[in-house]
Each structure stands twice: as C-alpha cells, then as structure tokens.
Design an enzyme around this catalytic site. Sequence first.
Site, PDB file in Angstrom:
ATOM      1  CB  SER A 217      -0.845  -0.011   1.281  1.00  0.00           C
ATOM      2  OG  SER A 217      -1.516   1.210   1.452  1.00  0.00           O
TER       3      SER A 217
ATOM      4  CE1 TYR B  46      -4.051  -2.144   5.328  1.00  0.00           C
ATOM      5  CE2 TYR B  46      -3.189   0.005   4.697  1.00  0.00           C
ATOM      6  CZ  TYR B  46      -3.768  -1.201   4.349  1.00  0.00           C
ATOM      7  OH  TYR B  46      -4.064  -1.473   3.036  1.00  0.00           O
TER       8      TYR B  46
HETATM    9  N1  LIG Z   1      -8.771  -0.468  -1.039  1.00  0.00           N
HETATM   10  C1  LIG Z   1      -7.745   0.292  -0.724  1.00  0.00           C
HETATM   11  O1  LIG Z   1      -7.849   1.531  -0.590  1.00  0.00           O
HETATM   12  C2  LIG Z   1      -6.388  -0.339  -0.563  1.00  0.00           C
HETATM   13  C3  LIG Z   1      -5.259   0.496  -0.617  1.00  0.00           C
HETATM   14  C4  LIG Z   1      -4.003  -0.072  -0.461  1.00  0.00           C
HETATM   15  C5  LIG Z   1      -3.872  -1.431  -0.271  1.00  0.00           C
HETATM   16  N2  LIG Z   1      -4.977  -2.217  -0.219  1.00  0.00           N
HETATM   17  C6  LIG Z   1      -4.793  -3.647   0.014  1.00  0.00           C
HETATM   18  O2  LIG Z   1      -5.437  -4.372  -1.000  1.00  0.00           O
HETATM   19  C7  LIG Z   1      -5.760  -5.670  -0.520  1.00  0.00           C
HETATM   20  C8  LIG Z   1      -7.193  -6.021  -0.900  1.00  0.00           C
HETATM   21  O3  LIG Z   1      -8.075  -5.158  -0.238  1.00  0.00           O
HETATM   22  P1  LIG Z   1      -9.445  -4.630  -0.871  1.00  0.00           P
HETATM   23  O4  LIG Z   1      -9.355  -3.155  -0.958  1.00  0.00           O
HETATM   24  O5  LIG Z   1      -9.787  -5.416  -2.077  1.00  0.00           O
HETATM   25  O6  LIG Z   1     -10.433  -4.918   0.352  1.00  0.00           O
HETATM   26  P2  LIG Z   1     -11.598  -6.005   0.540  1.00  0.00           P
HETATM   27  O7  LIG Z   1     -12.622  -5.872  -0.519  1.00  0.00           O
HETATM   28  O8  LIG Z   1     -12.006  -5.858   1.973  1.00  0.00           O
HETATM   29  O9  LIG Z   1     -10.842  -7.388   0.335  1.00  0.00           O
HETATM   30  C9  LIG Z   1     -10.052  -7.980   1.332  1.00  0.00           C
HETATM   31  C10 LIG Z   1      -9.949  -9.450   1.009  1.00  0.00           C
HETATM   32  O10 LIG Z   1      -9.090 -10.082   1.963  1.00  0.00           O
HETATM   33  C11 LIG Z   1      -9.755 -11.244   2.444  1.00  0.00           C
HETATM   34  N3  LIG Z   1      -9.323 -11.529   3.806  1.00  0.00           N
HETATM   35  C12 LIG Z   1      -9.293 -10.686   4.859  1.00  0.00           C
HETATM   36  N4  LIG Z   1      -8.879 -11.329   5.955  1.00  0.00           N
HETATM   37  C13 LIG Z   1      -8.640 -12.617   5.585  1.00  0.00           C
HETATM   38  C14 LIG Z   1      -8.210 -13.779   6.280  1.00  0.00           C
HETATM   39  N5  LIG Z   1      -7.940 -13.767   7.591  1.00  0.00           N
HETATM   40  N6  LIG Z   1      -8.086 -14.924   5.584  1.00  0.00           N
HETATM   41  C15 LIG Z   1      -8.372 -14.975   4.270  1.00  0.00           C
HETATM   42  N7  LIG Z   1      -8.775 -13.914   3.551  1.00  0.00           N
HETATM   43  C16 LIG Z   1      -8.916 -12.753   4.216  1.00  0.00           C
HETATM   44  C17 LIG Z   1     -11.239 -10.888   2.377  1.00  0.00           C
HETATM   45  O11 LIG Z   1     -12.032 -12.057   2.245  1.00  0.00           O
HETATM   46  P3  LIG Z   1     -12.933 -12.718   3.398  1.00  0.00           P
HETATM   47  O12 LIG Z   1     -13.529 -11.610   4.203  1.00  0.00           O
HETATM   48  O13 LIG Z   1     -13.938 -13.503   2.600  1.00  0.00           O
HETATM   49  O14 LIG Z   1     -11.998 -13.569   4.149  1.00  0.00           O
HETATM   50  C18 LIG Z   1     -11.297 -10.141   1.054  1.00  0.00           C
HETATM   51  O15 LIG Z   1     -11.387 -11.048  -0.017  1.00  0.00           O
HETATM   52  C19 LIG Z   1      -5.495  -5.643   0.988  1.00  0.00           C
HETATM   53  O16 LIG Z   1      -4.248  -6.231   1.273  1.00  0.00           O
HETATM   54  C20 LIG Z   1      -5.430  -4.158   1.298  1.00  0.00           C
HETATM   55  O17 LIG Z   1      -4.631  -3.878   2.430  1.00  0.00           O
HETATM   56  C21 LIG Z   1      -6.234  -1.715  -0.361  1.00  0.00           C
END
Ligand SMILES: NC(=O)c1ccc[n+]([C@@H]2O[C@H](COP(=O)([O-])OP(=O)(O)OC[C@H]3O[C@@H](n4cnc5c(N)ncnc54)[C@H](OP(=O)(O)O)[C@@H]3O)[C@@H](O)[C@H]2O)c1
Length: 242
Positions: free
Chosen positions: A126, A139
Amino acid sequence: MTGASSGIGAATAELLSRQGWRVVLVARRADRLEQLARRLGEAVAVPADLTAADAPERVREAVGDGELGLLVNNAGAEWRLAFGEGGYDNVRRTMEVNFDAVVRLTEALLPTLRASAPSSIVNVSSVAGRVGRPKNGAYAASKFALAGWSESLGIEEEAHRVHVGVVLPGFISTEGFPHDRLRANARTRWVVSTPQKVAEAIVAAGPGGRREVYVPRFYGLVPKLRHLVPGLTRRTLGAGRI
Ligand SMILES: NC(=O)c1ccc[n+]([C@@H]2O[C@H](COP(=O)([O-])OP(=O)(O)OC[C@H]3O[C@@H](n4cnc5c(N)ncnc54)[C@H](OP(=O)(O)O)[C@@H]3O)[C@@H](O)[C@H]2O)c1
C-alpha cells in the site's frame, strides 16, 4: 489469488481468468468464492482463514504438484485505531493477516513456484507501506514490513527465476476500504481509484515483470514528497484532509 472474495482480489481473479489463467481463489467467505469460481469456469475455490495454522498447507494441497505460475498475496484488512486506543492487540491482529499470513503462505508455495520457474509472486502492499498517517500505524507497520520483506525476497529469488513484484495502491474503493468521505467530496473524489486498475497493476508486477507499481501512478509521488517536503506531507496527512 488470496482475498479473492471481494474488491481487488475478485477483480484480479476475473482479469487473470480472462487472460487464460486457471485461478485458485482463497478467502474466508466460501459462498462468494464458489459464486466467482462458477462464473470464471475453470477456477477452484479454497475457503480458508489465512491466519489459521493449517491454511498454508490447505492451499498447497489445492494447488497440488502441478505448475504454479503466479502467487498473488492480496488478502488484507485494516482496523483504523490510534495506538493509544488499539494498542499491541491491534498491531498483532493486523500483522497476522497482512504480514505473517503472507510469509507463511509464501513459504509453503515457494518450492512449487521454484519448480514452475519462471514464475512470480505479487505482494499487495500500500502507499501506507511508504508513509504513516494517524490511526493507521498498525496497518502501515504491516505494509512497510511487507514491502521491505518483498524487496529482499525478490533479490534472493532471482537465482531461482521467481520474480517478486510489489503493488502499492492508494485509495481504492472496495468493501473493506469504501473511502466514502473522499468519494462524497468533489474536491477529493479524483484520488479514489478502482479495483480493476489495481488488477492491471498486479499483472504488470507479476507476469509483466515490474518490481514496484503504484496505482494509480501519481501515488508514486507520495514517498518522494515525504522525503523532499516532510513538514508539508506531515501536515497534510496529519490534518486528515486526505
Ligand atoms: N482499497 C484500498 O484503498 C487499498 C489500498 C491499499 C492497499 N490495499 C490492500 O489491497 C488488498 C485487498 O483489499 P481490498 O481493498 O480489495 O479490500 P476487501 O474488498 O475488503 O478485500 C479484502 C480481502 O481479503 C480477504 N481476507 C481478509 N482477511 C482474511 C483472512 N484472515 N483470511 C483470508 N482472507 C482474508 C477478504 O475475504 P474474506 O472476508 O472472505 O476472508 C477479502 O477477499 C489488501 O491487502 C489491502 O490492504 C487496499
């Protein structure tokens, strides 16, 4: 593909599938994964909590002895709390998902990735892995750790022809990170991007061979500003304007 049940992970699974990859979908919500697997056709759903002790082995079994061309460590979560509120408990649970689980899964799959070389690992860090903001210390710690570890791993694995890329998204609108306040304001809406853009960056950082991809690209300025004008960067981030 971890974190495939929503947001960036689901968008990336769709893109990879369109490109002809057979995708193993990992996350906790089985219903979501099975629905996506049906839509994609050849995909396999592996419901697992990646912080569980047996998760890496379960994913390894699902991958089997066949070829593994790409591992995308994308699953992650954030609990927005200042250290004074969340303390070590919040740091620990965040590190468990965003860092420890990635290291453990990579360890389990590395032999298969080496045997399948040339192959790739993409770790989703990130912009928070380059700069700290209030209420996201846990985070930021997990994403700084992931970026640093990935850089070392990438150099080590060159000899084995396993490429390691890091993707550093800015604000992306997803279920876990809705960024409602930024999207509601006409002056800040432009900073929020889409999971599909991150999916393209993941492909560029994996099979495309890039080492580091900020998405959208202008977020690459953030770490530069942090060094060039640290006071201004700190005041802007600290004021909670973005
Ligand atoms: N969106 C942003 O602004 C942003 C910015 C920078 C980085 N990121 C990174 O991008 C990645 C994806 O995030 P997103 O934005 O797509 O959010 P999201 O829609 O909340 O997706 C998060 C995913 O991680 C899975 N997950 C969470 N905890 C888990 C666990 N203990 N075991 C297995 N799976 C788990 C969730 O699935 P389940 O709940 O079904 O387990 C979901 O599929 C993350 O690493 C986040 O830190 C996001």
